[in-house]
Scaffold this active site. Sequence first.
Site, mmCIF file in Angstrom:
data_model
loop_
_atom_site.group_PDB
_atom_site.id
_atom_site.type_symbol
_atom_site.label_atom_id
_atom_site.label_comp_id
_atom_site.label_asym_id
_atom_site.label_seq_id
_atom_site.Cartn_x
_atom_site.Cartn_y
_atom_site.Cartn_z
ATOM 1 N N GLY A 204 0.789 -1.205 0.186
ATOM 2 C CA GLY A 204 -0.138 0.024 0.118
ATOM 3 C C GLY A 204 0.750 1.230 -0.085
ATOM 4 O O GLY A 204 2.160 1.353 -0.309
ATOM 5 N N GLY A 206 3.130 4.361 1.184
ATOM 6 C CA GLY A 206 3.975 4.466 2.296
ATOM 7 C C GLY A 206 3.386 5.724 3.073
ATOM 8 O O GLY A 206 3.520 5.490 4.362
ATOM 9 N N GLY A 210 2.923 3.818 6.595
ATOM 10 C CA GLY A 210 3.988 4.009 7.332
ATOM 11 C C GLY A 210 3.684 4.651 8.502
ATOM 12 O O GLY A 210 4.349 3.939 9.575
ATOM 13 N N GLU A 248 18.730 3.270 6.214
ATOM 14 C CA GLU A 248 19.538 3.134 5.158
ATOM 15 C C GLU A 248 19.205 4.175 4.259
ATOM 16 O O GLU A 248 18.118 3.919 3.630
ATOM 17 C CB GLU A 248 19.406 1.843 4.844
ATOM 18 C CG GLU A 248 19.914 0.936 5.729
ATOM 19 C CD GLU A 248 21.511 0.631 5.727
ATOM 20 O OE1 GLU A 248 22.239 1.292 5.049
ATOM 21 O OE2 GLU A 248 21.812 0.084 6.793
ATOM 22 N N CYS A 285 21.690 3.095 -4.096
ATOM 23 C CA CYS A 285 22.133 4.228 -3.118
ATOM 24 C C CYS A 285 23.833 4.146 -2.960
ATOM 25 O O CYS A 285 24.327 5.159 -2.654
ATOM 26 C CB CYS A 285 21.648 3.550 -1.808
ATOM 27 S SG CYS A 285 22.047 1.891 -1.652
HETATM 28 P P1 NAP Z 1 11.308 6.383 -0.504
HETATM 29 O O1 NAP Z 1 10.616 7.269 -1.389
HETATM 30 O O2 NAP Z 1 11.910 7.201 0.471
HETATM 31 O O3 NAP Z 1 10.325 5.301 -0.239
HETATM 32 C C1 NAP Z 1 10.924 4.230 0.380
HETATM 33 C C2 NAP Z 1 9.784 3.495 1.154
HETATM 34 O O4 NAP Z 1 9.391 4.335 2.139
HETATM 35 C C3 NAP Z 1 8.696 2.847 0.236
HETATM 36 O O5 NAP Z 1 8.242 1.694 0.848
HETATM 37 C C4 NAP Z 1 7.722 3.924 0.299
HETATM 38 O O6 NAP Z 1 6.636 3.483 0.125
HETATM 39 C C5 NAP Z 1 7.907 4.207 1.991
HETATM 40 N N1 NAP Z 1 7.450 5.666 2.416
HETATM 41 C C6 NAP Z 1 7.077 6.673 1.669
HETATM 42 N N2 NAP Z 1 6.580 7.690 2.614
HETATM 43 C C7 NAP Z 1 6.585 7.221 3.659
HETATM 44 C C8 NAP Z 1 6.156 7.942 5.014
HETATM 45 N N3 NAP Z 1 5.741 9.193 5.200
HETATM 46 N N4 NAP Z 1 6.352 7.023 6.140
HETATM 47 C C9 NAP Z 1 6.828 5.880 5.937
HETATM 48 N N5 NAP Z 1 7.174 5.317 4.817
HETATM 49 C C10 NAP Z 1 7.181 6.151 3.608
HETATM 50 O O7 NAP Z 1 12.512 5.813 -1.442
HETATM 51 P P2 NAP Z 1 12.540 5.080 -2.855
HETATM 52 O O8 NAP Z 1 12.171 6.205 -3.774
HETATM 53 O O9 NAP Z 1 11.808 3.989 -2.753
HETATM 54 O O10 NAP Z 1 13.841 4.754 -2.875
HETATM 55 C C11 NAP Z 1 14.924 5.405 -3.221
HETATM 56 C C12 NAP Z 1 15.785 6.057 -2.080
HETATM 57 O O11 NAP Z 1 16.379 5.075 -1.558
HETATM 58 C C13 NAP Z 1 17.051 6.724 -2.750
HETATM 59 O O12 NAP Z 1 17.188 7.988 -1.903
HETATM 60 C C14 NAP Z 1 18.271 5.685 -2.364
HETATM 61 O O13 NAP Z 1 19.350 6.426 -1.985
HETATM 62 C C15 NAP Z 1 17.484 5.206 -1.251
HETATM 63 N N6 NAP Z 1 18.077 3.722 -0.714
HETATM 64 C C16 NAP Z 1 18.956 3.453 0.287
HETATM 65 C C17 NAP Z 1 19.731 2.303 0.322
HETATM 66 C C18 NAP Z 1 20.635 2.121 1.531
HETATM 67 O O14 NAP Z 1 20.942 0.827 1.870
HETATM 68 N N7 NAP Z 1 21.283 2.985 1.975
HETATM 69 C C19 NAP Z 1 19.239 1.382 -0.617
HETATM 70 C C20 NAP Z 1 18.483 1.645 -1.514
HETATM 71 C C21 NAP Z 1 17.931 3.054 -1.599
HETATM 72 P P3 NAP Z 1 5.683 4.013 -1.188
HETATM 73 O O15 NAP Z 1 6.568 3.312 -2.355
HETATM 74 O O16 NAP Z 1 4.429 3.646 -1.239
HETATM 75 O O17 NAP Z 1 5.729 5.452 -1.417
#
Ligand code: NAP
Length: 476
Positions: A204, A206, A210, A248, A285
């Site tokens: 669903g 986030g 979340g 992360e 990342c």
């Molecule tokens: P994102 O937009 O931050 O979303 C990550 C997760 O959080 C998704 O499951 C998202 O759900 C959920 N989410 C969104 N809003 C939320 C809220 N207010 N409260 C709780 N959860 C919420 O990131 P992304 O676009 O999926 O991934 C890209 C980012 O991840 C990049 O910045 C990358 O660097 C980082 N990343 C870091 C690592 C590491 O190990 N350091 C690894 C991989 C990626 P929805 O999809 O439903 O929005």
Amino acid sequence: MDKTTEVLPGAYIAGAWRAGSAGVYEQISPVTEELVQRIDLVDASSVDDAVVAAREAFSSFSQTTVEERAQLLDRLAEELSVARDELVASVVGELGAPIRIAESVHVDGPIRIIQTIAAQIREFEFERSVGNSVIHRVPVGVIAAITPWNYPLHQIVAKVIAAFATGCTVVLKPAEAGSGTARLFVEATQRAGVPAGVLNLLCGRGSDIGPALIDHPGVDMVSFTGSVAVGRRIGAAAGERIKRCTLELGGKSASLVLPDVQGEQLIKAVKVSLANCLLNSGQTCSAWTRLIVPESALEQTLEVLTDAVAKYQEPARLGPMVSAEHRERVLEFMRRAEADGARVIAGGSTSAPSAQRGWFVAPTIYAGVDPKSEIAQEEVFGPVLAVLTYPDDDVDAGVDVANDSQYGLSGAVWGAHDAEAARVAARVRTGQVDVNGARFNPEAPFGGFKNSGIGRELGAAGIEDYLDYQAVQLPQ
Ligand code: NAP
Ligand code: MG
């Protein structure tokens, strides 16, 4: 029923699949732009059921022996291997990843990580004596695991397997774009005999699920991988409720080439750095998105890059962006970089990708990049490399450029002598750094300094993040 008309249930709670009422996620292939599958979404109203199921399962799962849990992981690795073709197809459908990358990096890599963690917990010290105390390492409890889409299976494995290994139970909220792979993972856990309630899935939005998960008093810890913006909010909410939280987050990692790197080694350093930057179309990342070379090596570096980048043809060797919106976001970064004066060596915002359809961005190399400009500082999450320079006789200046970042996730140092390069690597403020192209080690901890996050995944440190201490004093 046809895959594209069937709507798959997006929630798995207490060992049973459930349909949701929060709409249907239509997963579109980033390569063909055609519908791949449809998944029913749930909203925050399902959070309580999932957390209650995980709490109930925790009372028995937390009492299992290490060997029982290690065997569970062995069986799960086996079940995922059996489902390899299906998993590969799922990741290709979600990301449009080239098939060989989908196989080796997206599927075989996570399976190897499960096997590694199974071996590690068999050796892990879960109990030790100090004076009249026995110190037990006990599972933290119910984990809310929130994962991104970029490595759909790996991100789930890194969290859920650490939880299983330690006797924790889980409510998993995958990124919407990774929902299909998350479903396949849950099916493999069913076949492997993971008890009902130990893993619960909520597909669903986030922004809806979340906050409800983090607020729920039945959740003991939040493990998040994703963007800095969302990570900040999650960390603040977890702090308010005194919950353990691991983050992360993003990166802008540097590959630093030392002045004594010449000839064949320079060619290798540049090619490997480009490959690292472009892996998963730059949606990684830990990608080395800054290549830092001595001024005198710039000309040869750009020649090597120009040759090497031509081999990254879409879609066979380079996949698309995950969505049309993400492609637009990447192109906006590129337009601003060009407006800021970055020199286009290859690709660029107006360059048409070689693929006719799909959300592709031409692999892009910028030189003449101001180290303070956006393209040198911000995470693009696309196939974009920024080349920066430092004065030849000043390694310290090169290290300073590498460290001039809000992030500190990953990186590389290249030098004519391994030992000297390793000494420079120790001065790069990041959670991991590879010397002279050394390979990824699934036994080592992975995570970031600075805005790249808090906590570690993988390795003993990744196991410890899911454990608390209990000191039991015995009368003597
Ligand atoms: P994102 O937009 O931050 O979303 C990550 C997760 O959080 C998704 O499951 C998202 O759900 C959920 N989410 C969104 N809003 C939320 C809220 N207010 N409260 C709780 N959860 C919420 O990131 P992304 O676009 O999926 O991934 C890209 C980012 O991840 C990049 O910045 C990358 O660097 C980082 N990343 C870091 C690592 C590491 O190990 N350091 C690894 C991989 C990626 P929805 O999809 O439903 O929005
Ligand atoms: Mg997102």
